[in-house]
Design a protein around this motif. Structure first.
Motif, PDB file in Angstrom:
ATOM      1  N   LYS A 233      42.474  47.549  41.623  1.00  0.00           N
ATOM      2  CA  LYS A 233      41.644  48.596  41.037  1.00  0.00           C
ATOM      3  C   LYS A 233      41.381  48.309  39.558  1.00  0.00           C
ATOM      4  CE  LYS A 233      41.331  51.532  44.517  1.00  0.00           C
ATOM      5  NZ  LYS A 233      42.094  52.785  44.443  1.00  0.00           N
ATOM      6  N   ALA A 234      42.394  47.805  38.860  1.00  0.00           N
ATOM      7  CA  ALA A 234      42.206  47.496  37.447  1.00  0.00           C
ATOM      8  C   ALA A 234      41.214  46.362  37.262  1.00  0.00           C
ATOM      9  CB  ALA A 234      43.552  47.139  36.808  1.00  0.00           C
ATOM     10  N   PHE A 235      41.273  45.360  38.130  1.00  0.00           N
ATOM     11  CA  PHE A 235      40.281  44.282  38.072  1.00  0.00           C
ATOM     12  C   PHE A 235      38.889  44.844  38.327  1.00  0.00           C
ATOM     13  CE2 PHE A 235      37.862  41.022  40.501  1.00  0.00           C
ATOM     14  CZ  PHE A 235      37.619  40.164  39.441  1.00  0.00           C
ATOM     15  N   THR A 236      38.784  45.747  39.280  1.00  0.00           N
ATOM     16  CA  THR A 236      37.503  46.406  39.549  1.00  0.00           C
ATOM     17  C   THR A 236      37.018  47.146  38.316  1.00  0.00           C
ATOM     18  OG1 THR A 236      38.112  46.693  41.881  1.00  0.00           O
ATOM     19  CG2 THR A 236      36.336  48.080  41.037  1.00  0.00           C
ATOM     20  N   ALA A 237      37.935  47.840  37.633  1.00  0.00           N
ATOM     21  CA  ALA A 237      37.576  48.571  36.415  1.00  0.00           C
ATOM     22  C   ALA A 237      37.094  47.617  35.331  1.00  0.00           C
ATOM     23  CB  ALA A 237      38.768  49.377  35.928  1.00  0.00           C
ATOM     24  N   ALA A 238      37.772  46.467  35.192  1.00  0.00           N
ATOM     25  CA  ALA A 238      37.380  45.499  34.176  1.00  0.00           C
ATOM     26  C   ALA A 238      35.983  44.953  34.450  1.00  0.00           C
ATOM     27  CB  ALA A 238      38.394  44.353  34.125  1.00  0.00           C
ATOM     28  N   VAL A 239      35.684  44.654  35.718  1.00  0.00           N
ATOM     29  CA  VAL A 239      34.353  44.158  36.088  1.00  0.00           C
ATOM     30  C   VAL A 239      33.318  45.264  35.910  1.00  0.00           C
ATOM     31  CG1 VAL A 239      32.958  43.246  37.970  1.00  0.00           C
ATOM     32  CG2 VAL A 239      35.304  42.444  37.655  1.00  0.00           C
ATOM     33  N   LEU A 240      33.679  46.478  36.283  1.00  0.00           N
ATOM     34  CA  LEU A 240      32.768  47.612  36.181  1.00  0.00           C
ATOM     35  C   LEU A 240      32.366  47.863  34.728  1.00  0.00           C
ATOM     36  CD1 LEU A 240      31.503  49.886  37.946  1.00  0.00           C
ATOM     37  CD2 LEU A 240      33.514  51.263  37.400  1.00  0.00           C
ATOM     38  N   GLY A 241      33.350  47.780  33.822  1.00  0.00           N
ATOM     39  CA  GLY A 241      33.064  48.039  32.420  1.00  0.00           C
ATOM     40  C   GLY A 241      32.458  46.865  31.688  1.00  0.00           C
ATOM     41  N   GLY A 242      32.580  45.675  32.235  1.00  0.00           N
ATOM     42  CA  GLY A 242      32.097  44.462  31.572  1.00  0.00           C
ATOM     43  C   GLY A 242      33.284  43.606  31.186  1.00  0.00           C
ATOM     44  N   ILE A 243      33.686  42.699  32.058  1.00  0.00           N
ATOM     45  CA  ILE A 243      34.914  41.948  31.837  1.00  0.00           C
ATOM     46  C   ILE A 243      34.783  41.106  30.566  1.00  0.00           C
ATOM     47  CG2 ILE A 243      34.271  39.956  33.257  1.00  0.00           C
ATOM     48  CD1 ILE A 243      37.275  40.115  34.301  1.00  0.00           C
ATOM     49  N   GLY A 253      37.731  51.858  33.823  1.00  0.00           N
ATOM     50  CA  GLY A 253      38.852  52.551  34.440  1.00  0.00           C
ATOM     51  C   GLY A 253      38.610  54.038  34.565  1.00  0.00           C
ATOM     52  N   VAL A 254      38.082  54.645  33.504  1.00  0.00           N
ATOM     53  CA  VAL A 254      37.823  56.090  33.527  1.00  0.00           C
ATOM     54  C   VAL A 254      36.746  56.424  34.557  1.00  0.00           C
ATOM     55  CG1 VAL A 254      36.906  58.021  32.185  1.00  0.00           C
ATOM     56  CG2 VAL A 254      38.616  56.489  31.167  1.00  0.00           C
ATOM     57  N   VAL A 255      35.679  55.644  34.576  1.00  0.00           N
ATOM     58  CA  VAL A 255      34.606  55.888  35.557  1.00  0.00           C
ATOM     59  C   VAL A 255      35.150  55.751  36.979  1.00  0.00           C
ATOM     60  CG1 VAL A 255      32.438  54.978  36.473  1.00  0.00           C
ATOM     61  CG2 VAL A 255      32.736  55.226  34.012  1.00  0.00           C
ATOM     62  N   LEU A 256      35.960  54.740  37.203  1.00  0.00           N
ATOM     63  CA  LEU A 256      36.516  54.519  38.533  1.00  0.00           C
ATOM     64  C   LEU A 256      37.462  55.646  38.922  1.00  0.00           C
ATOM     65  CD1 LEU A 256      36.556  52.395  40.831  1.00  0.00           C
ATOM     66  CD2 LEU A 256      38.579  51.419  39.745  1.00  0.00           C
ATOM     67  N   GLY A 257      38.334  56.049  37.995  1.00  0.00           N
ATOM     68  CA  GLY A 257      39.283  57.121  38.293  1.00  0.00           C
ATOM     69  C   GLY A 257      38.592  58.438  38.582  1.00  0.00           C
ATOM     70  N   VAL A 284      37.543  52.845  49.471  1.00  0.00           N
ATOM     71  CA  VAL A 284      36.189  52.510  49.922  1.00  0.00           C
ATOM     72  C   VAL A 284      35.165  52.980  48.902  1.00  0.00           C
ATOM     73  CG1 VAL A 284      34.451  52.930  51.703  1.00  0.00           C
ATOM     74  CG2 VAL A 284      36.845  52.566  52.341  1.00  0.00           C
ATOM     75  N   TRP A 285      35.310  54.209  48.424  1.00  0.00           N
ATOM     76  CA  TRP A 285      34.343  54.745  47.461  1.00  0.00           C
ATOM     77  C   TRP A 285      34.444  54.028  46.123  1.00  0.00           C
ATOM     78  CZ3 TRP A 285      30.657  56.855  49.807  1.00  0.00           C
ATOM     79  CH2 TRP A 285      30.860  57.630  50.952  1.00  0.00           C
ATOM     80  N   ALA A 286      35.647  53.612  45.747  1.00  0.00           N
ATOM     81  CA  ALA A 286      35.817  52.889  44.491  1.00  0.00           C
ATOM     82  C   ALA A 286      35.043  51.575  44.511  1.00  0.00           C
ATOM     83  CB  ALA A 286      37.302  52.621  44.228  1.00  0.00           C
ATOM     84  N   PHE A 287      35.182  50.824  45.587  1.00  0.00           N
ATOM     85  CA  PHE A 287      34.493  49.536  45.663  1.00  0.00           C
ATOM     86  C   PHE A 287      33.001  49.704  45.945  1.00  0.00           C
ATOM     87  CE2 PHE A 287      38.939  48.296  46.704  1.00  0.00           C
ATOM     88  CZ  PHE A 287      39.153  47.533  45.570  1.00  0.00           C
ATOM     89  N   THR A 288      32.632  50.792  46.611  1.00  0.00           N
ATOM     90  CA  THR A 288      31.207  51.090  46.773  1.00  0.00           C
ATOM     91  C   THR A 288      30.558  51.326  45.418  1.00  0.00           C
ATOM     92  OG1 THR A 288      31.585  52.070  48.958  1.00  0.00           O
ATOM     93  CG2 THR A 288      29.534  52.656  47.829  1.00  0.00           C
ATOM     94  N   LEU A 289      31.265  52.057  44.546  1.00  0.00           N
ATOM     95  CA  LEU A 289      30.757  52.287  43.200  1.00  0.00           C
ATOM     96  C   LEU A 289      30.582  50.961  42.457  1.00  0.00           C
ATOM     97  CD1 LEU A 289      30.062  54.143  40.791  1.00  0.00           C
ATOM     98  CD2 LEU A 289      32.517  54.191  40.268  1.00  0.00           C
ATOM     99  N   LEU A 290      31.554  50.068  42.586  1.00  0.00           N
ATOM    100  CA  LEU A 290      31.463  48.770  41.927  1.00  0.00           C
ATOM    101  C   LEU A 290      30.223  48.007  42.390  1.00  0.00           C
ATOM    102  CD1 LEU A 290      32.683  46.476  40.185  1.00  0.00           C
ATOM    103  CD2 LEU A 290      33.897  45.724  42.245  1.00  0.00           C
ATOM    104  N   ILE A 291      29.987  47.986  43.694  1.00  0.00           N
ATOM    105  CA  ILE A 291      28.831  47.259  44.237  1.00  0.00           C
ATOM    106  C   ILE A 291      27.533  47.840  43.701  1.00  0.00           C
ATOM    107  CG2 ILE A 291      27.550  46.765  46.353  1.00  0.00           C
ATOM    108  CD1 ILE A 291      30.312  46.681  47.780  1.00  0.00           C
TER     109      ILE A 291
END
Length: 310
Positions: A233-243, A253-257, A284-291
């Motif tokens: 999840k943290a890796f997802t947060a890093a990619v989501l925010g701009g690694i 992280g905040v958006v994902l949480g 599922v919803w967390a990774f859907t948001l990432l996509i």
């Protein structure tokens, strides 16, 4: 809708936890272009380091006095493992194709899990972690903040802003920026890039230890498997925010949480989607948001488009 403020607070605390761990991913990737998939296990080891210090303290020690010592113990454990991983697992592969360190990181992740499972006392089952005593803080009738959540909400922004100041204002921080931009030129300018890379791993490990202590205070237990999902999840947060972006990691992280908390509470209320709500579907919803975010903005929320390093 009267539950919305509490749901948002729950999501904010969860996101702060993801963000603290995500900063470790983004620090390492920003400098050496390495996705350290063992970072989740470094987080887990920090939790066991903090627990070990607590168990060594005399019985009856106030938790407010124990937490600083637990943080020190967790940081020592996480930083020790992180820097050892850099020196013995990743540094020999620095010039290798990118797939080699990636596979090494996955193998190291599994190895660290099994070491704790096999050698830490009673680690085959969840270990109880101390929690703050007393009732939660009541903001108003429908909004409460648990004491462990309050610790997390204070620690996360403090750590993030302290790191941001360190990177932007200190000599070592500017050396980190130079190494991230062009390590070969930085080395020619007299910067010890090996030391800078070790420092990045150490900072990431320290933040992971703070996050692990906060995780234990929030949930009341830790286990040897907790680093896998939290790290993912943290890796997802890093990619989501701009690694590669410190503030982007926390924002991701905040958006994902918050997205997870809202999905858990409200998806099941949508007609026809009753089976897709609840905690079982939160990943599922967390990774859907990432996509969705990456389809619209591939570089992440705060990331910048850059050319691949030659």
């Amino acid at each position: 809708m009267h539950e919305l403020p509490q749901t948002l607070v729950n999501g904010l605390t969860l996101g702060a936890l993801y963000g603290l761990i995500a900063i470790g991913y983004t620090m390492v990737y920003g400098i050496v272009q390495l996705i350290n998939f063992a970072h989740g296990e470094i987080f887990m080891i920090g939790g066991f380091g903090a627990l070990t210090i607590y168990l060594w303290l005399p019985g009856g020690t106030a938790l407010s006095l124990a937490i600083p010592l637990m943080l020190i113990g967790g940081v020592i454990a996480s930083v020790g493992v992180a820097t050892a991983a850099e020196r013995f697992a990743y540094r020999p592969l620095r010039g290798a194709p990118r797939l080699a360190p990636l596979i090494t990181a996955i193998g190291l992740s599994i190895a660290l899990q099994q070491v704790i499972w096999a050698f830490y006392p009673d680690a085959k089952k969840p270990r109880s972690f101390p929690q703050f005593e007393g009732e939660s803080f009541r903001i108003y009738e429908d909004l409460h903040i648990q004491r462990g959540d309050l610790f997390l909400l204070v620690a996360a922004p403090l750590c993030m802003f302290a790191l941001g100041m360190f990177v932007s204002k200190s000599r070592s921080g500017r050396a980190m920026q130079a190494t991230a931009q062009d390590p070969d030129t930085a080395k020619l300018m007299g910067i010890d890039t090996d030391r800078i890379i070790v420092m990045a791993f150490a900072i990431g490990g320290a933040f992971a230890a703070v996050a692990a202590t906060a995780h234990g205070l929030k949930y009341g237990q830790i286990n040897f498997e907790m680093g896998f999902i939290a790290g993912l999840k943290a890796f997802t947060a890093a990619v989501l925010g701009g690694i590669g972006n410190i503030y982007g990691a926390m924002l991701g992280g905040v958006v994902l949480g918050v997205a997870e908390a809202l999905a858990i509470r409200y998806i099941e209320d949508i007609p026809g989607m009753e089976q897709l709500g609840g905690g079982a579907w939160k990943d599922v919803w967390a990774f859907t948001l990432l996509i969705v975010v990456l389809l619209v903005r591939p570089q992440g929320l705060l990331g910048e488009r850059v050319a691949d390093r030659a």
